[in-house]
Enzyme design. Structure first.
Site, mmCIF file in Angstrom:
data_model
loop_
_atom_site.group_PDB
_atom_site.id
_atom_site.type_symbol
_atom_site.label_atom_id
_atom_site.label_comp_id
_atom_site.label_asym_id
_atom_site.label_seq_id
_atom_site.Cartn_x
_atom_site.Cartn_y
_atom_site.Cartn_z
ATOM 1 N N CYS A 14 0.815 -1.228 0.000
ATOM 2 C CA CYS A 14 0.000 0.000 0.000
ATOM 3 C C CYS A 14 0.842 1.268 0.000
ATOM 4 C CB CYS A 14 -0.944 0.003 1.194
ATOM 5 S SG CYS A 14 -2.080 -1.380 1.196
ATOM 6 N N HIS A 43 -2.559 7.481 2.194
ATOM 7 C CA HIS A 43 -3.156 6.201 1.802
ATOM 8 C C HIS A 43 -4.470 6.051 2.552
ATOM 9 C CE1 HIS A 43 -3.914 2.053 1.194
ATOM 10 N NE2 HIS A 43 -3.461 1.645 2.357
ATOM 11 N N ASN A 81 -10.094 0.817 0.661
ATOM 12 C CA ASN A 81 -8.640 0.709 0.529
ATOM 13 C C ASN A 81 -8.298 0.050 -0.812
ATOM 14 O OD1 ASN A 81 -5.941 -0.005 0.666
ATOM 15 N ND2 ASN A 81 -6.021 -0.722 2.786
HETATM 16 N N1 COA Z 1 -18.243 -6.352 11.516
HETATM 17 C C1 COA Z 1 -18.639 -6.465 12.792
HETATM 18 N N2 COA Z 1 -17.810 -6.800 13.804
HETATM 19 C C2 COA Z 1 -16.514 -7.002 13.487
HETATM 20 C C3 COA Z 1 -16.033 -6.906 12.170
HETATM 21 C C4 COA Z 1 -16.961 -6.571 11.158
HETATM 22 N N3 COA Z 1 -16.598 -6.443 9.872
HETATM 23 N N4 COA Z 1 -14.705 -7.167 12.172
HETATM 24 C C5 COA Z 1 -14.356 -7.417 13.453
HETATM 25 N N5 COA Z 1 -15.459 -7.326 14.234
HETATM 26 C C6 COA Z 1 -15.540 -7.512 15.670
HETATM 27 C C7 COA Z 1 -14.408 -8.328 16.236
HETATM 28 O O1 COA Z 1 -14.673 -9.699 16.135
HETATM 29 C C8 COA Z 1 -14.364 -7.842 17.653
HETATM 30 O O2 COA Z 1 -15.398 -8.511 18.373
HETATM 31 P P1 COA Z 1 -15.173 -8.926 19.917
HETATM 32 O O3 COA Z 1 -14.958 -7.647 20.647
HETATM 33 O O4 COA Z 1 -16.441 -9.618 20.245
HETATM 34 O O5 COA Z 1 -13.960 -9.808 19.925
HETATM 35 C C9 COA Z 1 -14.759 -6.370 17.566
HETATM 36 O O6 COA Z 1 -15.429 -6.226 16.315
HETATM 37 C C10 COA Z 1 -13.602 -5.408 17.615
HETATM 38 O O7 COA Z 1 -12.590 -5.874 16.735
HETATM 39 P P2 COA Z 1 -11.247 -5.073 16.529
HETATM 40 O O8 COA Z 1 -10.352 -5.883 15.663
HETATM 41 O O9 COA Z 1 -10.743 -4.628 17.869
HETATM 42 O O10 COA Z 1 -11.780 -3.778 15.749
HETATM 43 P P3 COA Z 1 -10.972 -2.505 15.379
HETATM 44 O O11 COA Z 1 -11.588 -1.330 15.994
HETATM 45 O O12 COA Z 1 -9.489 -2.690 15.546
HETATM 46 O O13 COA Z 1 -11.250 -2.400 13.811
HETATM 47 C C11 COA Z 1 -10.126 -2.789 11.745
HETATM 48 C C12 COA Z 1 -10.815 -3.414 12.934
HETATM 49 C C13 COA Z 1 -9.651 -3.910 10.829
HETATM 50 C C14 COA Z 1 -11.123 -1.922 11.011
HETATM 51 C C15 COA Z 1 -8.944 -1.931 12.245
HETATM 52 O O14 COA Z 1 -8.153 -2.667 13.144
HETATM 53 C C16 COA Z 1 -8.079 -1.425 11.126
HETATM 54 O O15 COA Z 1 -8.518 -0.668 10.290
HETATM 55 N N6 COA Z 1 -6.798 -1.800 11.126
HETATM 56 C C17 COA Z 1 -5.859 -1.328 10.155
HETATM 57 C C18 COA Z 1 -6.157 -1.979 8.860
HETATM 58 C C19 COA Z 1 -5.352 -1.439 7.747
HETATM 59 O O16 COA Z 1 -5.099 -0.272 7.692
HETATM 60 N N7 COA Z 1 -4.970 -2.320 6.844
HETATM 61 C C20 COA Z 1 -4.322 -2.007 5.643
HETATM 62 C C21 COA Z 1 -3.019 -1.375 5.836
HETATM 63 S S1 COA Z 1 -2.403 -0.941 4.317
#
Ligand code: COA
Length: 388
Positions: A129, A315, A345
C-alpha cells in the site's frame, strides 16, 4: 530544475458494492463499518482487469478520452494544453500493484502495450500500500540521474507514468469479515515531467520495518520453506536429486491439477495463502505512527514547516488512522484528503486516486504544497512532498 506533476487520473469499475451488500456475505453491518473505518462503499471489478483499470487511469492523466466500461477522471496542469499527450513520448512506466493480471509479463508491460507507449522502459514495483510513494520516489531518482551531468550514460527519462492499479477483490477472502469490508478495486496514475521550473517533488522519505510476526500478508508460504537447498554434490548425488526433483515436480503438477484450496485452512495445496491476511489492531498501531513520522520527515527534508502544507494526501486505509494523525500533527482534518468513504482501501492506487479527487474538488491548486503518504505490507511507509 525538477520533477513536476503535470497530470493525474483515476479509474474505477462501474459496480458499487455497499456495506449492506457485504452484510449479506458476512456477519457485519453498515454502522460498524462506517464507525470503525469511514467506508460506505467500494467499487468491485466484474469483468475489468487490472490492466483495464491501469490503462484507463493512465489515459485520464494523459488527457486521452476513450469510451469504455471503466469510469475515469483526470487533471492536467494548465501548460499541457487541451490536446492529449502522445503515449509514445513517455520514457518510463512504473506500475505498482499487488494484484497484477500476470507475474510475467509485468503489469507495466501489459499497460505499455495497450497504451502504445512504444519508447517506454517499464517495470513493476511492489511496496504494497506504500506503492505510490515508492513509485514516485524511484521515478524521480531515475529522472534526476538521467538529467544530471553525464546523462548520456543513462536512458533518457523526461516523462514518466507512475501507476497504481489493483483488483484486490481477487485476493480478498470474502468469508473473512475482518478484511473483506476494507478493500476495493481501482487505479490511479501520475504523469511526471522533468522541467526547468523550481517546483515539483521537493523531498522523499522511505522507511521499512520488519513484519516479523506476519501482521499483513498475501500469498505467504506457511510451513516449511518450499525452496530446496543445493549443496555441492557428487555426480551420483546430482543424478539422484534430478530423479527426485522430477518426481516432486510431477507430484506438484498432479496436485495443482486436482487443486481444491481447502476453505478451512485458506491455503492452496502448496501451503500458500491466496488471500490478504491481517492483524488489524497491530497494523492500525503501525500505520497511525507511520503517517505522523512520514509527514514530519518529508517536511524536515524539504525545510518546510508542517503548518505550511496545504494538503496531506494519505493512503486511504481507515479514516480513524487519518484522524489520529491529524490530531498528533496538530492539523485540522480539513487539511487531509478523505476519499475512503467511496473507494475503500485500493492499496497502491489509493493515494493516487485520492490526489485526483483533491484536484477535482479544488482542494489543491497550482502553487500549493502537498504531501502524499503511504504505509502498508512489508512493512513499508513513506512520503513525497511536492509543490504543484
Ligand atoms: N463487523 C462487525 N464486527 C466485526 C467486524 C466486522 N466487519 N470485524 C471485526 N469485528 C468484531 C471483532 O470480532 C471484535 O469482536 P469482539 O470484541 O467480540 O472480539 C470487535 O469487532 C472489535 O474488533 P477489533 O479488531 O478490535 O476492531 P478494530 O476497531 O481494531 O477495527 C479494523 C478493525 C480492521 C477496522 C482496524 O483494526 C483497522 O482498520 N486496522 C488497520 C487496517 C489497515 O489499515 N490495513 C491495511 C493497511 S495498508
Amino acid at each position: 530544475m525538477g520533477c513536476t506533476i503535470v497530470g493525474c487520473g483515476k479509474a474505477a469499475p462501474s459496480l458499487v458494492v455497499t456495506n449492506d451488500d457485504i452484510a449479506h456475505l458476512v456477519d457485519t453491518d453498515n454502522e460498524w463499518i462506517v464507525q470503525r473505518t469511514g467506508i460506505r462503499c467500494r467499487r468491485i471489478a466484474q469483468g475489468e482487469s487490472t490492466t483495464d483499470l491501469a490503462v484507463a487511469a493512465a489515459e485520464a492523466a494523459l488527457g486521452i478520452e476513450t469510451d469504455g466500461p471503466v469510469g475515469k477522471s483526470g487533471w492536467r496542469c494548465a501548460h499541457q494544453g487541451a490536446a492529449p499527450l502522445d503515449p509514445s513520448s513517455i520514457d518510463l512506466i512504473i506500475c505498482m500493484t499487488i494484484s497484477p493480471d500476470a507475474t510475467m509479463p509485468s503489469q507495466a508491460a501489459l499497460v505499455r502495450q495497450r497504451l502504445g507507449a512504444t519508447d517506454a522502459v517499464c517495470f513493476d514495483l511492489n511496496a504494497a500500500c506504500s506503492g505510490c510513494v515508492y513509485g514516485l520516489s524511484v521515478a524521480e531518482s531515475m529522472m534526476a540521474a538521467a538529467n544530471a551531468t553525464r546523462s548520456c550514460t543513462r536512458n533518457p527519462v523526461k516523462r514518466a507514468l507512475v501507476i497504481g492499479a489493483e483488483r484486490l477483490s481477487r485476493v480478498v477472502d470474502w468469508t473473512d469479515r475482518t478484511t473483506c469490508i476494507l478493500f476495493g478495486d481501482g487505479a490511479g496514475a501520475i504523469l511526471l515531467e522533468w522541467s526547468d521550473a523550481p517546483l515539483g517533488i521537493l523531498s522523499t522519505f522511505l522507511k521499512n520495518t520488519d513484519d516479523t510476526d506476519g501482521h499483513l500478508t498475501l500469498g505467504a508460504a506457511h510451513g516449511a520453506n518450499p525452496s530446496p537447498p543445493f549443496p555441492i554434490e557428487t555426480p551420483e548425488a546430482r543424478l539422484s536429486r534430478a530423479a527426485r526433483q522430477t518426481d516432486v515436480l510431477a507430484d506438484a503438477a498432479d496436485s495443482r491439477r486436482n487443486a481444491s484450496a481447502t476453505p478451512e485452512s485458506g491455503l492452496d495445496p502448496e501451503g500458500f495463502s491466496p488471500y490478504i491476511a491481517m492483524n488489524g489492531q497491530a497494523v492500525f498501531r503501525f500505520a497511525a505512527a507511520a503517517v505522523v513520522e512520514a509527514v514530519e520527515e518529508a517536511c524536515a527534508r524539504a525545510g518546510v514547516s508542517v503548518d505550511d502544507i496545504d494538503l496531506i494526501v494519505p493512503h486511504q486505509a481507515n479514516e480513524r488512522i487519518i484522524r489520529y494523525a491529524a490530531k498528533k500533527l496538530g492539523l485540522p482534518i480539513e487539511r487531509f484528503q478523505l476519499s475512503i468513504n467511496a473507494s475503500a482501501n485500493t492499496s497502491a492506487a489509493s493515494a493516487l486516486m485520492a490526489l485526483t479527487d483533491a484536484l477535482a474538488q479544488g482542494k489543491l491548486r497550482a502553487g500549493d504544497t502537498a504531501v502524499m503518504v503511504g504505509f502498508g505490507g512489508g512493512l513499508t511507509a513513506g512520503s513525497v512532498l511536492f509543490q504543484l
